[in-house]
Design a protein around this motif. Structure first.
Motif, PDB file in Angstrom:
ATOM      1  N   ARG A 115      -4.646 -21.861   5.767  1.00 27.39           N
ATOM      2  CA  ARG A 115      -3.426 -22.373   6.389  1.00 27.39           C
ATOM      3  C   ARG A 115      -2.775 -21.308   7.270  1.00 27.39           C
ATOM      4  NH1 ARG A 115      -5.707 -25.934   4.274  1.00 27.39           N
ATOM      5  NH2 ARG A 115      -4.922 -27.571   2.893  1.00 27.39           N
ATOM      6  N   VAL A 116      -3.438 -20.172   7.466  1.00 27.24           N
ATOM      7  CA  VAL A 116      -2.810 -19.039   8.168  1.00 27.24           C
ATOM      8  C   VAL A 116      -3.581 -18.634   9.423  1.00 27.24           C
ATOM      9  CG1 VAL A 116      -1.625 -18.089   6.153  1.00 27.24           C
ATOM     10  CG2 VAL A 116      -3.998 -17.422   6.602  1.00 27.24           C
ATOM     11  N   TRP A 117      -4.448 -19.513   9.923  1.00 24.95           N
ATOM     12  CA  TRP A 117      -5.170 -19.220  11.154  1.00 24.95           C
ATOM     13  C   TRP A 117      -4.259 -19.461  12.364  1.00 24.95           C
ATOM     14  CZ3 TRP A 117     -10.454 -17.697  11.491  1.00 24.95           C
ATOM     15  CH2 TRP A 117     -11.058 -17.515  10.238  1.00 24.95           C
ATOM     16  N   PRO A 118      -4.614 -18.959  13.545  1.00 24.81           N
ATOM     17  CA  PRO A 118      -3.780 -19.174  14.728  1.00 24.81           C
ATOM     18  C   PRO A 118      -3.404 -20.640  14.899  1.00 24.81           C
ATOM     19  CG  PRO A 118      -5.519 -17.610  15.233  1.00 24.81           C
ATOM     20  CD  PRO A 118      -5.777 -18.094  13.832  1.00 24.81           C
ATOM     21  N   GLY A 119      -2.121 -20.865  15.166  1.00 29.41           N
ATOM     22  CA  GLY A 119      -1.572 -22.209  15.208  1.00 29.41           C
ATOM     23  C   GLY A 119      -0.864 -22.598  13.931  1.00 29.41           C
ATOM     24  N   SER A 120      -0.872 -21.697  12.943  1.00 31.20           N
ATOM     25  CA  SER A 120      -0.239 -21.970  11.650  1.00 31.20           C
ATOM     26  C   SER A 120       1.271 -22.109  11.795  1.00 31.20           C
ATOM     27  CB  SER A 120      -0.554 -20.832  10.678  1.00 31.20           C
ATOM     28  OG  SER A 120       0.163 -20.970   9.471  1.00 31.20           O
ATOM     29  N   GLU A 121       1.847 -22.922  10.913  1.00 27.57           N
ATOM     30  CA  GLU A 121       3.300 -23.035  10.814  1.00 27.57           C
ATOM     31  C   GLU A 121       3.845 -22.154   9.694  1.00 27.57           C
ATOM     32  OE1 GLU A 121       3.952 -27.198  10.308  1.00 27.57           O
ATOM     33  OE2 GLU A 121       3.342 -27.712  12.349  1.00 27.57           O
ATOM     34  N   GLN A 136      -7.111 -11.569  13.978  1.00 26.88           N
ATOM     35  CA  GLN A 136      -8.105 -10.537  14.281  1.00 26.88           C
ATOM     36  C   GLN A 136      -9.512 -11.132  14.287  1.00 26.88           C
ATOM     37  OE1 GLN A 136      -8.115  -7.277  11.472  1.00 26.88           O
ATOM     38  NE2 GLN A 136      -9.812  -6.217  12.500  1.00 26.88           N
ATOM     39  N   VAL A 137      -9.797 -12.012  13.333  1.00 26.28           N
ATOM     40  CA  VAL A 137     -11.111 -12.661  13.283  1.00 26.28           C
ATOM     41  C   VAL A 137     -11.350 -13.467  14.555  1.00 26.28           C
ATOM     42  CG1 VAL A 137     -12.510 -14.389  12.096  1.00 26.28           C
ATOM     43  CG2 VAL A 137     -11.183 -12.753  10.753  1.00 26.28           C
ATOM     44  N   VAL A 138     -10.375 -14.288  14.939  1.00 27.18           N
ATOM     45  CA  VAL A 138     -10.532 -15.130  16.124  1.00 27.18           C
ATOM     46  C   VAL A 138     -10.661 -14.277  17.384  1.00 27.18           C
ATOM     47  CG1 VAL A 138      -9.414 -16.872  17.564  1.00 27.18           C
ATOM     48  CG2 VAL A 138      -9.373 -17.096  15.071  1.00 27.18           C
ATOM     49  N   ASP A 139      -9.878 -13.218  17.493  1.00 28.77           N
ATOM     50  CA  ASP A 139      -9.960 -12.341  18.663  1.00 28.77           C
ATOM     51  C   ASP A 139     -11.346 -11.704  18.751  1.00 28.77           C
ATOM     52  OD1 ASP A 139      -7.333 -12.935  19.237  1.00 28.77           O
ATOM     53  OD2 ASP A 139      -6.532 -11.045  18.460  1.00 28.77           O
ATOM     54  N   HIS A 140     -11.872 -11.295  17.622  1.00 27.88           N
ATOM     55  CA  HIS A 140     -13.201 -10.679  17.574  1.00 27.88           C
ATOM     56  C   HIS A 140     -14.272 -11.668  18.034  1.00 27.88           C
ATOM     57  CE1 HIS A 140     -16.245  -7.856  15.964  1.00 27.88           C
ATOM     58  NE2 HIS A 140     -16.901  -8.952  15.605  1.00 27.88           N
ATOM     59  N   LEU A 141     -14.200 -12.900  17.545  1.00 32.79           N
ATOM     60  CA  LEU A 141     -15.183 -13.908  17.913  1.00 32.79           C
ATOM     61  C   LEU A 141     -15.057 -14.316  19.376  1.00 32.79           C
ATOM     62  CD1 LEU A 141     -14.930 -15.981  14.644  1.00 32.79           C
ATOM     63  CD2 LEU A 141     -17.015 -14.867  15.467  1.00 32.79           C
ATOM     64  N   GLU A 142     -13.834 -14.406  19.865  1.00 32.05           N
ATOM     65  CA  GLU A 142     -13.635 -14.768  21.268  1.00 32.05           C
ATOM     66  C   GLU A 142     -14.239 -13.709  22.175  1.00 32.05           C
ATOM     67  OE1 GLU A 142     -10.158 -16.517  24.200  1.00 32.05           O
ATOM     68  OE2 GLU A 142      -9.566 -15.406  22.387  1.00 32.05           O
ATOM     69  N   ALA A 143     -14.112 -12.447  21.802  1.00 27.95           N
ATOM     70  CA  ALA A 143     -14.638 -11.361  22.621  1.00 27.95           C
ATOM     71  C   ALA A 143     -16.160 -11.369  22.655  1.00 27.95           C
ATOM     72  CB  ALA A 143     -14.123 -10.020  22.102  1.00 27.95           C
ATOM     73  N   ARG A 168     -10.925 -24.251  19.765  1.00 24.82           N
ATOM     74  CA  ARG A 168     -10.560 -23.806  21.118  1.00 24.82           C
ATOM     75  C   ARG A 168     -11.692 -23.006  21.747  1.00 24.82           C
ATOM     76  NH1 ARG A 168      -8.276 -19.226  23.174  1.00 24.82           N
ATOM     77  NH2 ARG A 168      -8.015 -18.304  21.099  1.00 24.82           N
ATOM     78  N   LEU A 169     -12.565 -22.433  20.912  1.00 21.29           N
ATOM     79  CA  LEU A 169     -13.628 -21.559  21.399  1.00 21.29           C
ATOM     80  C   LEU A 169     -15.002 -22.222  21.416  1.00 21.29           C
ATOM     81  CD1 LEU A 169     -12.743 -18.240  19.504  1.00 21.29           C
ATOM     82  CD2 LEU A 169     -11.884 -19.056  21.713  1.00 21.29           C
ATOM     83  N   CYS A 170     -15.217 -23.223  20.552  1.00 21.59           N
ATOM     84  CA  CYS A 170     -16.554 -23.778  20.378  1.00 21.59           C
ATOM     85  C   CYS A 170     -16.460 -25.042  19.532  1.00 21.59           C
ATOM     86  CB  CYS A 170     -17.458 -22.754  19.669  1.00 21.59           C
ATOM     87  SG  CYS A 170     -16.907 -22.345  17.982  1.00 21.59           S
ATOM     88  N   PRO A 171     -17.520 -25.836  19.450  1.00 20.51           N
ATOM     89  CA  PRO A 171     -17.527 -26.924  18.474  1.00 20.51           C
ATOM     90  C   PRO A 171     -17.313 -26.363  17.063  1.00 20.51           C
ATOM     91  CG  PRO A 171     -19.338 -27.156  20.009  1.00 20.51           C
ATOM     92  CD  PRO A 171     -18.738 -25.806  20.266  1.00 20.51           C
ATOM     93  N   ALA A 172     -16.431 -27.007  16.300  1.00 22.51           N
ATOM     94  CA  ALA A 172     -16.052 -26.472  14.989  1.00 22.51           C
ATOM     95  C   ALA A 172     -15.911 -27.598  13.987  1.00 22.51           C
ATOM     96  CB  ALA A 172     -14.732 -25.691  15.092  1.00 22.51           C
ATOM     97  N   VAL A 173     -16.438 -27.378  12.783  1.00 21.26           N
ATOM     98  CA  VAL A 173     -16.354 -28.376  11.723  1.00 21.26           C
ATOM     99  C   VAL A 173     -15.976 -27.712  10.404  1.00 21.26           C
ATOM    100  CG1 VAL A 173     -18.078 -29.904  12.770  1.00 21.26           C
ATOM    101  CG2 VAL A 173     -18.810 -28.174  11.115  1.00 21.26           C
ATOM    102  N   THR A 174     -15.375 -28.504   9.549  1.00 21.15           N
ATOM    103  CA  THR A 174     -15.185 -28.148   8.148  1.00 21.15           C
ATOM    104  C   THR A 174     -16.101 -29.037   7.330  1.00 21.15           C
ATOM    105  OG1 THR A 174     -12.855 -27.600   8.526  1.00 21.15           O
ATOM    106  CG2 THR A 174     -13.527 -27.985   6.248  1.00 21.15           C
ATOM    107  N   LEU A 175     -16.858 -28.439   6.419  1.00 21.75           N
ATOM    108  CA  LEU A 175     -17.713 -29.198   5.515  1.00 21.75           C
ATOM    109  C   LEU A 175     -17.024 -29.349   4.176  1.00 21.75           C
ATOM    110  CD1 LEU A 175     -21.238 -27.581   6.046  1.00 21.75           C
ATOM    111  CD2 LEU A 175     -20.055 -29.280   7.466  1.00 21.75           C
TER     112      LEU A 175
END
Length: 351
Positions: free
Chosen positions: A109-115, A127-134, A190-197
């Motif tokens: 519940r704490v990823w970018p876009g969290s309330e 930091q994880v998302v920034d790393h993957l985007e780069a 926002r970066l790629c196709p993404a799913v939750t299993l």
């Protein structure tokens, strides 16, 4: 390994010795905290997989242990078909067999876009998302379990052709949702196709097998399918509300006297089209409805879905629940269930 801060992200480019011999409860002793591991493969960009964002949902880690042993980084004879970046999440909670520790925010519940308010955990996931985007990312898969009886299904946060193909590679049952916010898949879409299993209950061998074969199939994808997804190939649902039990309301599943006494096998109602008037619980003291249902727009829609009928809580209209659970701790830390409606595949996603 010296213990890290619970919110310090460790970055590795190899599998630590003994990692694949550790079950979820022993990862914290080896890693010391959340760890992002990048492993090279024959194709780029990387497949991102996150496991143990909830420490008691171990199927993803068990699948990854077996998957990595097939390939050179884990002792196998073959190179990885594609780069793989693995996030091993809440190791401290996993050590205790808990979704999250008391005082921790929910790691999904704490990823970018969290309330949620700013916290070290929010900064870590940024930091994880920034790393993957780069570095670039091919697809993202976040692996979870349910505590109630549910079929295996995939979740998406945007309806498009690539995301639907990635989801239906796992299951023809696909759920589209926009709340809760701050989840991994919503940040990554926002970066790629993404799913939750959602892989059923913990401890079921077929759940590990299913997740393993799905992740291996994702590694072998050379590109995302470009052909249209046929409407008959997917059962698409939309999450329209989340149902919670207010903190001040006492509840039970064993008939103990309290405000809200749920039927014993409540989770058998998951993914069933409930008619109006289905009994969900016996009620104690006179009053209103001891649940709160909130829509995607955060409106109170409790009265739309539930009503009090004498001393019983019953459905007020037809709807389909998912993730109903009889686990009191999960209900307190997260929710009682979600409410879904069938969703027609938009023409733009099948053209």
């Amino acid at each position: 390994m010296e213990s890290l801060s619970l919110t310090t992200l460790q970055l590795l480019d190899h599998l630590p010795e003994g990692l694949l011999d550790c079950d979820a409860r022993h990862l914290h002793g080896l890693l010391g905290g959340p760890t992002l591991i990048h492993l090279g493969g024959r194709r780029q960009p990387t497949l991102f997989v996150s496991v143990l964002l909830h420490g008691n949902e171990t199927t993803g880690w068990e699948a990854m242990r077996r998957l990595l042993k097939r390939y050179r980084p884990g002792g196998g004879e073959q190179d990885l078909p594609r780069d793989l970046t693995l996030l091993i999440g809440n190791t401290a909670a996993a050590a205790q067999g808990m979704r999250r520790l008391d005082g921790q925010p929910d790691y999904n519940r704490v990823w970018p876009g969290s309330e949620e308010p700013d916290s070290p955990e929010r900064r870590m996931m940024q930091q994880v998302v920034d790393h993957l985007e780069a570095q670039g990312v091919f697809a993202s898969v976040d692996v979870h379990n349910n505590t109630g009886k549910n079929p295996h299904y995939a979740c998406i946060n945007r309806i498009d052709q690539q995301g639907l193909h990635l989801a239906t590679l796992f299951s023809r049952i696909v759920i589209y949702f926009l709340r809760p916010s701050g989840v991994q898949s919503m940040a990554m879409t926002r970066l790629c196709p993404a799913v939750t299993l959602e892989c059923g209950k913990v401890g079921e061998q077929h759940s590990v097998d299913h997740a393993l074969e799905y992740l291996d199939a994702c590694l072998h994808l050379s590109e995302h399918p470009q052909h249209p997804l046929a409407p008959q190939d997917v059962d698409l649902f939309h999450t329209v509300a989340v149902v919670k039990v207010p903190e001040e309301v006492e509840f039970s599943f064993n008939g103990d006297a309290c405000d809200l006494r749920f039927i014993d096998d409540l989770d058998r109602l998951n993914f069933r089209e409930l008619a109006e008037g289905v009994v969900l619980a016996e009620l104690g003291t006179e009053g209103g409805i001891p649940l709160i249902a909130r829509s995607e727009d955060d409106e109170d829609v409790t009265a739309r879905y539930f009503r009090r009928e004498d001393d019983q809580l019953v459905t007020n209209t037809r709807f389909m629940p998912s993730m109903l659970t009889c686990d009191a701790r999960v209900i307190r830390q997260d929710c009682l269930c979600y409410i879904m409606e069938r969703y027609a595949l938009p023409a733009s996603a099948s053209d």
